[in-house]
Design an enzyme around this catalytic site. Structure first.
Site, PDB file in Angstrom:
ATOM      1  CB  SER A 109      -6.580   5.595  -3.740  1.00 61.22           C
ATOM      2  OG  SER A 109      -5.996   6.139  -2.652  1.00 61.22           O
TER       3      SER A 109
ATOM      4  CG  ASN B 138       5.745   7.447   1.561  1.00 59.83           C
ATOM      5  OD1 ASN B 138       5.830   6.662   2.125  1.00 59.83           O
ATOM      6  ND2 ASN B 138       4.653   8.277   1.359  1.00 59.83           N
ATOM      7  CD1 TRP B 139       7.016   0.723   0.623  1.00 62.86           C
ATOM      8  CD2 TRP B 139       8.890   0.094   2.185  1.00 62.86           C
ATOM      9  NE1 TRP B 139       7.661   0.310   0.038  1.00 62.86           N
ATOM     10  CE2 TRP B 139       8.729  -0.657   0.495  1.00 62.86           C
ATOM     11  CE3 TRP B 139       9.974  -0.121   2.825  1.00 62.86           C
ATOM     12  CZ2 TRP B 139       9.583  -1.648  -0.032  1.00 62.86           C
ATOM     13  CZ3 TRP B 139      11.080  -1.314   1.894  1.00 62.86           C
ATOM     14  CH2 TRP B 139      10.429  -1.938   1.032  1.00 62.86           C
ATOM     15  CE  LYS B 140       1.276   7.494   3.259  1.00 60.85           C
ATOM     16  NZ  LYS B 140       0.070   7.413   2.896  1.00 60.85           N
TER      17      LYS B 140
ATOM     18  CD  GLU C  23      -0.272  10.125   5.742  1.00 56.89           C
ATOM     19  OE1 GLU C  23       0.766   9.423   5.770  1.00 56.89           O
ATOM     20  OE2 GLU C  23      -0.520   9.514   5.529  1.00 56.89           O
TER      21      GLU C  23
ATOM     22  CG  HIS D  47       2.994  12.815   2.166  1.00 58.98           C
ATOM     23  ND1 HIS D  47       1.522  12.132   3.178  1.00 58.98           N
ATOM     24  CD2 HIS D  47       2.796  11.250   0.736  1.00 58.98           C
ATOM     25  CE1 HIS D  47       0.999  11.544   2.766  1.00 58.98           C
ATOM     26  NE2 HIS D  47       1.548  11.043   1.250  1.00 58.98           N
TER      27      HIS D  47
ATOM     28  N   GLY E  76      -5.365   7.127   0.199  1.00 58.08           N
ATOM     29  CA  GLY E  76      -5.600   6.447   1.005  1.00 58.08           C
ATOM     30  C   GLY E  76      -6.986   6.333   1.268  1.00 58.08           C
TER      31      GLY E  76
ATOM     32  CD  GLU F 260      -0.113  11.635  -2.248  1.00 55.81           C
ATOM     33  OE1 GLU F 260       0.026  10.151  -3.530  1.00 55.81           O
ATOM     34  OE2 GLU F 260       0.462  12.470  -1.790  1.00 55.81           O
TER      35      GLU F 260
HETATM   36  P1  PGA Z   1      -2.228   5.334  -1.150  1.00 53.49           P
HETATM   37  O1  PGA Z   1      -1.064   6.606  -0.553  1.00 53.49           O
HETATM   38  O2  PGA Z   1      -1.402   4.973  -2.133  1.00 53.49           O
HETATM   39  O3  PGA Z   1      -2.310   4.581  -0.227  1.00 53.49           O
HETATM   40  O4  PGA Z   1      -3.157   6.375  -1.635  1.00 53.49           O
HETATM   41  C1  PGA Z   1      -0.719   8.042  -0.796  1.00 53.49           C
HETATM   42  C2  PGA Z   1      -0.013   8.583  -0.229  1.00 53.49           C
HETATM   43  O5  PGA Z   1      -0.209   9.484   0.737  1.00 53.49           O
HETATM   44  O6  PGA Z   1       1.116   8.936  -0.876  1.00 53.49           O
END
Ligand code: PGA
Length: 256
Positions: free
Chosen positions: A212, A10-12, A99, A97, A173, A167
């Site tokens: 992470s 996932n490149w956000k 976020e 997700h 993060g 997750e």
């Molecule tokens: P990360 O992010 O791999 O940078 O911890 C995971 C995510 O937000 O899905």
């Protein structure tokens, strides 16, 4: 039961057009035949989807989006529908997700509407489930509540088209992923829940871990029997790191 391993990048909001092109041009030869053993889904930002779809043509790598708007109809200025994602070449779409939940107020009900919109457009949902920061010590109520609501109205055939990412919010993060034991319990819980609710279907569904993940932490996480692969953001934007993670996933499968 044999489940094909899965890796999700996932490149956000990173990776513009030239970075996307350069990533794919490097990654395809690096990953070579491993891309047939491991399903690899790349989820660029919307603006890079078209160029990614063009560059991925003819390769076994698969394209996914990070979100969608469920409609109905077209009058949602600034949003992207499931059918537009299918049109640009996406096979998968990530839904739920943390976020999205935390910063955009997405509820399980809204995720459920997105699941329906995805399925109706022929997209495969990648569903992200995991406990909140507050529920770190007792995650299962959160998991059960999320699964119950986001899968409401779905049948076993539809569940078979999905993949799941365990997750936890607190593992995103940060420096280190959740512990192997925590990850195994979370993935096993999701699998058992799916088995119970959808007549044994959980045994054939890919459940991967995200949060992470790094090339260094991957092999240890992958010793857990209910972990069918890994999801990554920071390490998924560099072709060499993502290749190391794919390699770890393929090797773990050979060992089990
Ligand atoms: P990360 O992010 O791999 O940078 O911890 C995971 C995510 O937000 O899905």
């Amino acid at each position: 039961m044999e489940r094909k391993p899965l890796v999700l990048a996932n490149w956000k909001m990173a990776m513009g057009i030239s970075e996307t092109i350069s990533f794919i041009e490097r990654f395809i030869p690096l990953v070579g035949k491993l891309a047939e053993e491991v399903d690899i889904i790349i989820c660029p930002p919307y603006t890079s989807l078209y160029v990614a779809a063009c560059k991925l043509k003819g390769s076994p790598l698969q394209l996914g989006a990070q979100n969608l708007h469920p409609g109905p109809g077209l009058a949602f200025t600034g949003e992207i529908s499931a059918s537009l994602l299918a049109d640009v070449g996406c096979r998968w779409v990530m839904l739920g997700h943390w976020e999205r939940r935390r910063y955009f107020g997405e509820t399980d009900e809204l995720v459920n509407r997105k699941v329906r919109a995805a399925l109706d457009a022929g997209l495969h949902p990648v569903l992200l489930v995991g406990e909140s920061r507050e529920a770190r010590e007792s995650p299962y109520d959160d998991l059960a509540r999320q699964l119950e609501c986001i899968l409401s109205g779905c049948n076993a055939q539809e569940i078979k088209q999905m993949a799941f990412v365990y997750e936890p919010e607190w593992a995103i993060g940060v420096e280190k992923p959740a512990s192997g034991v925590h990850i195994q319990k979370g993935c096993a819980y999701i699998r058992e829940w799916l088995n119970r609710r959808f007549g044994g279907v959980g045994n054939s569904i890919r459940i991967i871990y995200g949060g992470s993940v790094s090339p260094e932490s991957a092999p240890n996480i992958l010793t857990q029997p209910d972990v069918d692969g890994l999801g990554t953001t920071r390490k998924g934007r560099d072709p060499f790191s993502l290749f190391s993670i794919v390699k770890a996933v393929a090797e773990a499968r050979v060992l089990t």
